[in-house]
Design a protein around this motif. Structure first.
Motif, PDB file in Angstrom:
ATOM      1  N   ASN A  87     -13.931   5.013  14.747  1.00 36.85           N
ATOM      2  CA  ASN A  87     -14.127   6.462  14.656  1.00 36.85           C
ATOM      3  C   ASN A  87     -12.781   7.130  14.393  1.00 36.85           C
ATOM      4  O   ASN A  87     -12.090   7.548  15.312  1.00 36.85           O
ATOM      5  N   ALA A  88     -12.418   7.211  13.129  1.00 34.53           N
ATOM      6  CA  ALA A  88     -11.140   7.824  12.749  1.00 34.53           C
ATOM      7  C   ALA A  88     -11.306   8.495  11.396  1.00 34.53           C
ATOM      8  O   ALA A  88     -12.260   8.209  10.647  1.00 34.53           O
ATOM      9  N   GLY A  89     -10.378   9.390  11.073  1.00 34.59           N
ATOM     10  CA  GLY A  89     -10.408  10.068   9.799  1.00 34.59           C
ATOM     11  C   GLY A  89      -9.972   9.159   8.663  1.00 34.59           C
ATOM     12  O   GLY A  89      -9.561   8.019   8.876  1.00 34.59           O
ATOM     13  N   PRO A  90     -10.039   9.664   7.425  1.00 29.67           N
ATOM     14  CA  PRO A  90      -9.698   8.826   6.262  1.00 29.67           C
ATOM     15  C   PRO A  90      -8.259   8.322   6.271  1.00 29.67           C
ATOM     16  O   PRO A  90      -7.998   7.184   5.908  1.00 29.67           O
ATOM     17  N   THR A  91      -7.323   9.163   6.687  1.00 30.11           N
ATOM     18  CA  THR A  91      -5.910   8.750   6.653  1.00 30.11           C
ATOM     19  C   THR A  91      -5.644   7.583   7.588  1.00 30.11           C
ATOM     20  O   THR A  91      -5.046   6.574   7.199  1.00 30.11           O
ATOM     21  N   LEU A  92      -6.092   7.682   8.837  1.00 35.72           N
ATOM     22  CA  LEU A  92      -5.872   6.602   9.794  1.00 35.72           C
ATOM     23  C   LEU A  92      -6.646   5.342   9.395  1.00 35.72           C
ATOM     24  O   LEU A  92      -6.140   4.225   9.523  1.00 35.72           O
ATOM     25  N   SER A  93      -7.865   5.518   8.888  1.00 36.20           N
ATOM     26  CA  SER A  93      -8.676   4.373   8.482  1.00 36.20           C
ATOM     27  C   SER A  93      -8.031   3.633   7.311  1.00 36.20           C
ATOM     28  O   SER A  93      -7.945   2.394   7.317  1.00 36.20           O
ATOM     29  N   ILE A  94      -7.559   4.378   6.312  1.00 38.52           N
ATOM     30  CA  ILE A  94      -6.918   3.751   5.148  1.00 38.52           C
ATOM     31  C   ILE A  94      -5.610   3.090   5.574  1.00 38.52           C
ATOM     32  O   ILE A  94      -5.262   2.001   5.091  1.00 38.52           O
ATOM     33  N   ALA A  95      -4.867   3.735   6.480  1.00 42.16           N
ATOM     34  CA  ALA A  95      -3.611   3.152   6.962  1.00 42.16           C
ATOM     35  C   ALA A  95      -3.859   1.820   7.658  1.00 42.16           C
ATOM     36  O   ALA A  95      -3.157   0.828   7.417  1.00 42.16           O
ATOM     37  N   ALA A  96      -4.867   1.768   8.526  1.00 41.54           N
ATOM     38  CA  ALA A  96      -5.170   0.526   9.245  1.00 41.54           C
ATOM     39  C   ALA A  96      -5.637  -0.560   8.286  1.00 41.54           C
ATOM     40  O   ALA A  96      -5.220  -1.720   8.396  1.00 41.54           O
ATOM     41  N   LEU A  97      -6.491  -0.213   7.330  1.00 36.53           N
ATOM     42  CA  LEU A  97      -7.004  -1.201   6.373  1.00 36.53           C
ATOM     43  C   LEU A  97      -5.886  -1.731   5.473  1.00 36.53           C
ATOM     44  O   LEU A  97      -5.794  -2.939   5.229  1.00 36.53           O
ATOM     45  N   THR A  98      -5.032  -0.839   5.003  1.00 30.81           N
ATOM     46  CA  THR A  98      -3.932  -1.252   4.128  1.00 30.81           C
ATOM     47  C   THR A  98      -2.935  -2.132   4.876  1.00 30.81           C
ATOM     48  O   THR A  98      -2.444  -3.133   4.343  1.00 30.81           O
ATOM     49  N   ALA A  99      -2.638  -1.774   6.114  1.00 32.27           N
ATOM     50  CA  ALA A  99      -1.723  -2.580   6.924  1.00 32.27           C
ATOM     51  C   ALA A  99      -2.313  -3.962   7.207  1.00 32.27           C
ATOM     52  O   ALA A  99      -1.603  -4.979   7.169  1.00 32.27           O
TER      53      ALA A  99
END
Length: 654
Positions: A87-99
């Motif tokens: 449950n997170a916004g697009p920025t945090l979700s994309i950051a976690a996935l990219t990392a």
């Protein structure tokens, strides 16, 4: 320039032009360059194929195989659930996935890391209600950036290490790339995740509708020790939300409960009827430790089928004997033998269940010895399956194939899989050996869908694949064995424990890349031995760098980055390494920062969809055009240069 330098320069120029033209595959161009060098005498004929046995080439092949083991076993699914926020916004979700993509690509093939996380990225885009491309491009760039952090992260690093050894300085160790690579990857991932994804054009996914096969209805058993034991169906529904799966029914002691109460608690041995997309089925199962239930007939059904078969055989036999007796063709002795055989026929009816069990055991044994794959088949209007059920045709005992799920667009059924009559247009997810599935498809009138990755998690195999990769990395990092030998031992272990089935080992290797590397290594050595690399380096120094080492370092990095955008990154590294070594020798400075600049530059293919396979993979799913990549790629390239040069000068002083 002497004749040898002129000849190798012409061959090199033609090779680069053919790479850029793109009409021929990279391995074909590399092989042509090698043959040209052999014919002109630049490469001795007896050492023309020494590049195939080069440690860098062996290491690349082995890493591809070990990556396949991680990919097939579902080892990444657990890591995905632990690292990605629900449950997170697009920025945090994309950051976690990219990392996460960057971390995985440090220890496995970049393409494999992207392939594992692409379905997750598409789910994330749908959940966040943003264009798919805005998640896919950051993920692709993240996996490319992560590859530069370790020796095995990407083929260019292994090639650079090989050239360092050939120069007499020894190989780079496993984590020699980490200080510079980690700094570049960290800054790059942060930029892409926080700001860069907003620069990606929001386009509609190309061909999304044409590849939508709908959700599958499947049966999953709750085994002992599963997280689902004791949970209410409501809690299970909540746990499956991330995988876009839902519970349609519950089967307990062969009794179907539909619709089940949300407050009902599950027990070990229960069967849940689930609806999930093919791409998310793995995540749905692994999140709760469920196992797919095979659609096989019950004991009573098998007995009934066997008895019916025996009755049909007996009728046929009696009719044949009667016809033969009428024609006077049955001797008395044969008739007596026929009568004597009747008790055996009756006894065979009583042994129907035993025979069926043996057939299933044989099918299981065959499955253990052969490669097991998952395949999607569509039932044609002319198929012999129409109106029949999996139990009726004895799909497991007759064909050695397991029916795992059925997708029927627009219609939802809560019947047991084995009891669902097949219809034209049904999509079947089946499991078995390649030959068994092929025979089943051809004999029943089904055709396979376009191939795509389908993974069913296997906890034991996932643990084994992770251990094998970890031990191989540790052995190579500690210098106990050479890198190529350490990973070759890992491949052998993978074959023994079957995290990668022996017959699938060679399919896991990207052979065009192996041939490309094996062919270009002798060509690059010819460049160096003929003095051509030093000549090119001298031109760069005198005409552009004006003898300044830092300017020359920047030039090597920028030229490598631009070449990598237009041609294969491994080919770029093989072409630029001799030039980097020649430049450092001309200046009389340390070779290592120049080789590291080649390693970083060869991994920075961000401007075009053709420079790296990952960029090509997201082209269609993201709906991108050729010119869309530079919008995020250009600022990322500039950022890489700004970070790389100071880090190189600090970690690897001139």
């Amino acid at each position: 320039m002497d004749s040898a330098q002129i000849t190798i320069s012409i061959i090199l120029l033609c090779t680069v032009l053919l790479f850029l033209w793109g009409r021929w595959r990279h391995d074909m161009v590399a092989a042509a360059a090698l043959l040209a060098c052999v014919i002109t005498g630049l490469v001795p004929a007896d050492s023309a194929f020494d590049g195939i046995s080069h440690p860098a080439v062996i290491s690349v092949a082995c890493v591809l195989i070990l990556s396949k083991g991680l990919q097939n076993s579902g080892a990444v699914d657990v890591l995905t659930r632990l690292c990605l926020p629900s449950n997170a916004g697009p920025t945090l979700s994309i950051a976690a996935l990219t990392a996460l993509g960057a971390f995985l690509s440090a220890f496995m093939n970049n393409v494999g890391a992207l392939a594992l996380l692409m379905p997750v990225a598409m789910q994330m885009a749908r959940r966040q209600q943003i264009p798919t491309g805005k998640v896919l491009m950051p993920l692709s760039f993240g996996t490319i950036l992560g590859g530069m952090t370790t020796l095995i992260g990407t083929p260019p690093n292994l090639i650079v290490s090989g050239f360092r050894q050939a120069n007499g300085d020894g190989n780079f160790s496993m984590f020699d790339f980490t200080p510079v690579g980690l700094a570049v990857a960290g800054v790059g991932v942060a930029f892409v995740a926080l700001i860069g994804w907003r620069l990606v054009p929001g386009r509609k996914q190309a061909g999304a509708d044409s590849f939508d096969s709908g959700a599958y209805i499947t049966e999953a058993r709750v085994p002992e020790g599963s997280k689902a034991v004791g949970m209410t169906l409501h809690d299970i529904e909540l746990a499956l939300t991330e995988a876009d799966a839902q519970v349609l029914g519950l089967v307990r002691n062969e009794v179907r409960v539909t619709p089940p109460s949300p407050r009902r608690r599950t027990r070990a041995g229960d069967i849940l009827m689930l609806e999930a997309e093919a791409e998310t089925l793995s995540s749905a199962l692994s999140s709760l430790g469920l196992k797919l239930e095979e659609a096989k007939a019950t004991r009573d059904e098998r007995e009934k089928q066997e008895k019916e078969k025996e009755k049909e055989k007996e009728k046929e036999k009696q009719a044949k004997e009667k016809a033969n007796e009428q024609n006077g063709k049955v001797p008395a002795a044969k008739a007596q033998a026929s009568k004597a055989q009747e008790p055996a026929d009756i006894a065979s009816v009583a042994k129907a269940d035993t025979d069926s069990a043996k057939a299933e055991s044989s099918a299981d044994s065959s499955a253990d010895n052969d490669e097991i794959i998952l395949s999607e088949l569509v039932v044609l209007p002319s198929s012999s399956l129409l109106g029949r059920t999996a139990a009726g045709i004895q799909i497991r005992t007759s064909f050695g194939v397991n029916l795992l799920a059925i997708s029927r667009q627009g219609n939802r059924s809560v019947k047991r899989l084995r009891a669902q009559p097949f219809r034209a247009g049904d999509l079947l997810m089946v499991q078995g050996g390649p030959e068994a599935i092929s025979e089943f498809a051809s004999s029943t009138g089904c055709v396979p869908l376009a191939e795509r990755e389908l993974r069913i998690p296997n906890k034991r195999m996932a643990v084994m694949a992770t251990i094998i990769m970890g031990v191989s990395v540790a052995i190579a990092a500690l210098g106990i064995l050479p890198t190529a030998v350490a990973f070759a031992a890992g491949v052998l272990a993978s074959m023994i424990v079957r995290t990668v089935p022996p017959r699938a080992v060679y399919n896991a290797v990207d052979w065009p890349v192996i041939i490309l590397l094996g062919a270009l290594i002798p060509v690059a050595q010819a460049m160096e031995s003929s003095g051509t690399a030093g000549l090119i380096a001298n031109v760069l120094l005198n005409q552009l760098a004006q003898g300044h080492a830092v300017v020359a370092l920047v030039l090597i990095l920028v030229v490598t980055m631009n070449l990598s955008d237009l041609m294969n990154n491994a080919a770029t590294a093989a072409v630029m390494c001799p030039i980097a070594i020649g430049t450092a020798n001309q200046l009389g400075v340390n070779v290592d920062p120049f080789l590291m600049a080649v390693a970083v530059g060869a991994s920075c293919a961000f401007l075009t969809p053709i420079g790296h396979q990952n960029n090509t993979l997201i082209l269609g799913p993201g709906g991108f055009k050729f010119g869309d990549y530079w919008r995020l790629g250009l600022p990322l390239d500039l950022l890489v240069i700004l970070v790389t040069i100071p880090m190189l000068l600090w970690v690897w002083p001139l």
